[in-house]
Design a protein around this motif. Structure first.
Motif, PDB file in Angstrom:
ATOM      1  N   LYS A  51     -23.809   3.832 -23.467  1.00 50.44           N
ATOM      2  CA  LYS A  51     -24.293   2.755 -24.325  1.00 50.44           C
ATOM      3  C   LYS A  51     -23.404   1.509 -24.270  1.00 50.44           C
ATOM      4  O   LYS A  51     -23.645   0.547 -24.996  1.00 50.44           O
ATOM      5  CB  LYS A  51     -24.405   3.248 -25.763  1.00 50.44           C
ATOM      6  N   ALA A  52     -22.378   1.532 -23.444  1.00 53.25           N
ATOM      7  CA  ALA A  52     -21.486   0.378 -23.333  1.00 53.25           C
ATOM      8  C   ALA A  52     -22.238  -0.844 -22.816  1.00 53.25           C
ATOM      9  O   ALA A  52     -23.122  -0.734 -21.962  1.00 53.25           O
ATOM     10  CB  ALA A  52     -20.313   0.696 -22.409  1.00 53.25           C
ATOM     11  N   THR A  53     -21.890  -2.000 -23.348  1.00 51.12           N
ATOM     12  CA  THR A  53     -22.527  -3.251 -22.935  1.00 51.12           C
ATOM     13  C   THR A  53     -21.481  -4.181 -22.323  1.00 51.12           C
ATOM     14  O   THR A  53     -20.286  -3.914 -22.365  1.00 51.12           O
ATOM     15  CB  THR A  53     -23.197  -3.939 -24.128  1.00 51.12           C
ATOM     16  N   GLY A  54     -21.953  -5.284 -21.761  1.00 44.66           N
ATOM     17  CA  GLY A  54     -21.043  -6.249 -21.166  1.00 44.66           C
ATOM     18  C   GLY A  54     -21.180  -6.291 -19.665  1.00 44.66           C
ATOM     19  O   GLY A  54     -22.230  -5.928 -19.098  1.00 44.66           O
ATOM     20  N   THR A  55     -20.117  -6.689 -19.005  1.00 46.01           N
ATOM     21  CA  THR A  55     -20.124  -6.781 -17.548  1.00 46.01           C
ATOM     22  C   THR A  55     -20.047  -5.385 -16.933  1.00 46.01           C
ATOM     23  O   THR A  55     -19.757  -4.399 -17.619  1.00 46.01           O
ATOM     24  CB  THR A  55     -18.925  -7.606 -17.061  1.00 46.01           C
ATOM     25  N   ASP A  56     -20.278  -5.317 -15.634  1.00 45.37           N
ATOM     26  CA  ASP A  56     -20.174  -4.030 -14.936  1.00 45.37           C
ATOM     27  C   ASP A  56     -18.760  -3.460 -15.077  1.00 45.37           C
ATOM     28  O   ASP A  56     -18.584  -2.246 -15.225  1.00 45.37           O
ATOM     29  CB  ASP A  56     -20.521  -4.195 -13.457  1.00 45.37           C
ATOM     30  N   ALA A  57     -17.764  -4.344 -15.035  1.00 46.82           N
ATOM     31  CA  ALA A  57     -16.372  -3.890 -15.173  1.00 46.82           C
ATOM     32  C   ALA A  57     -16.125  -3.297 -16.555  1.00 46.82           C
ATOM     33  O   ALA A  57     -15.428  -2.289 -16.710  1.00 46.82           O
ATOM     34  CB  ALA A  57     -15.414  -5.045 -14.917  1.00 46.82           C
ATOM     35  N   GLN A  58     -16.691  -3.918 -17.587  1.00 43.99           N
ATOM     36  CA  GLN A  58     -16.526  -3.411 -18.949  1.00 43.99           C
ATOM     37  C   GLN A  58     -17.225  -2.066 -19.131  1.00 43.99           C
ATOM     38  O   GLN A  58     -16.727  -1.181 -19.818  1.00 43.99           O
ATOM     39  CB  GLN A  58     -17.066  -4.442 -19.944  1.00 43.99           C
ATOM     40  N   LYS A  59     -18.372  -1.921 -18.493  1.00 42.13           N
ATOM     41  CA  LYS A  59     -19.091  -0.646 -18.565  1.00 42.13           C
ATOM     42  C   LYS A  59     -18.295   0.456 -17.861  1.00 42.13           C
ATOM     43  O   LYS A  59     -18.169   1.575 -18.372  1.00 42.13           O
ATOM     44  CB  LYS A  59     -20.479  -0.775 -17.954  1.00 42.13           C
ATOM     45  N   ARG A  60     -17.746   0.144 -16.702  1.00 42.00           N
ATOM     46  CA  ARG A  60     -16.954   1.140 -15.980  1.00 42.00           C
ATOM     47  C   ARG A  60     -15.709   1.517 -16.778  1.00 42.00           C
ATOM     48  O   ARG A  60     -15.282   2.676 -16.777  1.00 42.00           O
ATOM     49  CB  ARG A  60     -16.571   0.608 -14.595  1.00 42.00           C
ATOM     50  N   LEU A  61     -15.128   0.529 -17.469  1.00 40.92           N
ATOM     51  CA  LEU A  61     -13.947   0.802 -18.290  1.00 40.92           C
ATOM     52  C   LEU A  61     -14.271   1.815 -19.378  1.00 40.92           C
ATOM     53  O   LEU A  61     -13.466   2.712 -19.672  1.00 40.92           O
ATOM     54  CB  LEU A  61     -13.428  -0.495 -18.914  1.00 40.92           C
ATOM     55  N   ALA A  62     -15.450   1.705 -19.980  1.00 39.49           N
ATOM     56  CA  ALA A  62     -15.847   2.651 -21.023  1.00 39.49           C
ATOM     57  C   ALA A  62     -15.903   4.072 -20.471  1.00 39.49           C
ATOM     58  O   ALA A  62     -15.476   5.029 -21.129  1.00 39.49           O
ATOM     59  CB  ALA A  62     -17.198   2.246 -21.609  1.00 39.49           C
ATOM     60  N   PHE A  63     -16.410   4.219 -19.254  1.00 43.72           N
ATOM     61  CA  PHE A  63     -16.458   5.546 -18.635  1.00 43.72           C
ATOM     62  C   PHE A  63     -15.056   6.056 -18.330  1.00 43.72           C
ATOM     63  O   PHE A  63     -14.761   7.248 -18.538  1.00 43.72           O
ATOM     64  CB  PHE A  63     -17.297   5.496 -17.351  1.00 43.72           C
TER      65      PHE A  63
END
Length: 278
Positions: free
Chosen positions: A226-238
């Motif tokens: 469910k993370a939002t934002g840039t692709d980098a921000q989404k990968r950071l959540a994972f």
């Protein structure tokens, strides 16, 4: 003591008060805001307030203010007193009169034997968090644990970002598939020694009791899907989710299972839920 026991049993005799009590028990040792309790049980806020007040007055749950919020948690000492009052006092200490396997709990479970343990990680979708946990445990200590994962949702699939992250960490993803929890409730299903929920939604669900009384824990964390934002921000959540789970599972596998009683092991499992990625 007898009047206190009767008061507590009277409080729990109301189906919706019992539902609140059971929800907080499932989420132990978490503190839940009143709003989440209302949302999960789908009751009015005013009604929930009455139920929470009654349970608090009976000392079955505890209340703490956090700013403008009221947080509620189960009072384990009171819960134990209710159970012990019924089965120890009423049975006059005769464990043979109590229903198995509760009689084993009265005598005190011996430390867990040296063997391979079955561990199940449960989430809603079985697409990321539970898949991470299954893979990490299998690769960290597959000689001592057989790791499984499942979701409570009937339709799900592996999240591509989760699978890519596992590959990048050097994990073998070929054994992974998305599974439903019903697969582990059948007659031929392996009996679990440990069951961990890794998302709040799965922990909130009133699921059937697991046979064999496995040690259970709630290791909830935000859903990286469910993370939002840039692709980098989404990968950071994972990455953060993976890191937190790896730290918790590392601490779990380091426990001296042969030297811990069932109760002591449960305490360690609850403490591990507080470990983060940092």
């Amino acid at each position: 003591m007898e009047s206190l026991l009767i008061n507590r049993l009277t409080t729990l005799s109301h189906p919706q008060r019992m539902a609140v009590f059971r929800l907080l028990m499932r989420r132990c040792p978490d503190e839940l805001p009143a709003g989440e309790i209302v949302e999960v049980l789908q009751i009015k806020a005013s009604t929930a307030s009455v139920y929470l007040a009654a349970l608090t007055q009976a000392q079955l749950i505890s209340q703490r203010r956090d700013g403008t919020r009221l947080l509620y948690t189960i009072n384990l000492d009171a819960a134990r007193e209710v159970v012990m009052g019924l089965f120890v006092d009423c049975c006059r200490g005769r464990a043979d009169l109590c229903p198995p396997p509760f009689s084993d709990l009265l005598r005190g479970l011996s430390p867990i034997a040296d063997r391979t343990f079955n561990v199940l990680f449960v989430c809603t979708g079985n697409s990321a968090r539970s898949i991470f946990a299954e893979t990490i445990l299998r690769d960290l200590a597959g000689d001592r644990f057989t790791a499984y994962s499942a979701g409570t949702a009937h339709r799900s699939s592996l999240n591509p970002l989760a699978v890519d992250l596992l590959r990048s960490k050097g994990h073998d993803v070929s054994p992974l598939r998305s599974k439903n929890i019903e697969e582990f409730h059948g007659a031929d299903a392996p009996q679990m020694d440990f069951v961990f929920t890794v998302c709040d939604h799965a922990a909130n669900e009133d699921c059937p009791a697991w046979p064999g009384q496995p040690v259970s824990g709630h290791w909830g964390m935000p859903d990286p899907v469910k993370a939002t934002g840039t692709d980098a921000q989404k990968r950071l959540a994972f990455h953060q989710t993976y890191g937190a789970l790896r730290n918790r599972i590392t601490a779990f596998t380091a426990l001296s299972f042969e030297n811990l009683s069932h109760a002591a092991l449960q305490k360690h499992v609850d403490d591990i839920s507080k470990i983060t990625a940092t």
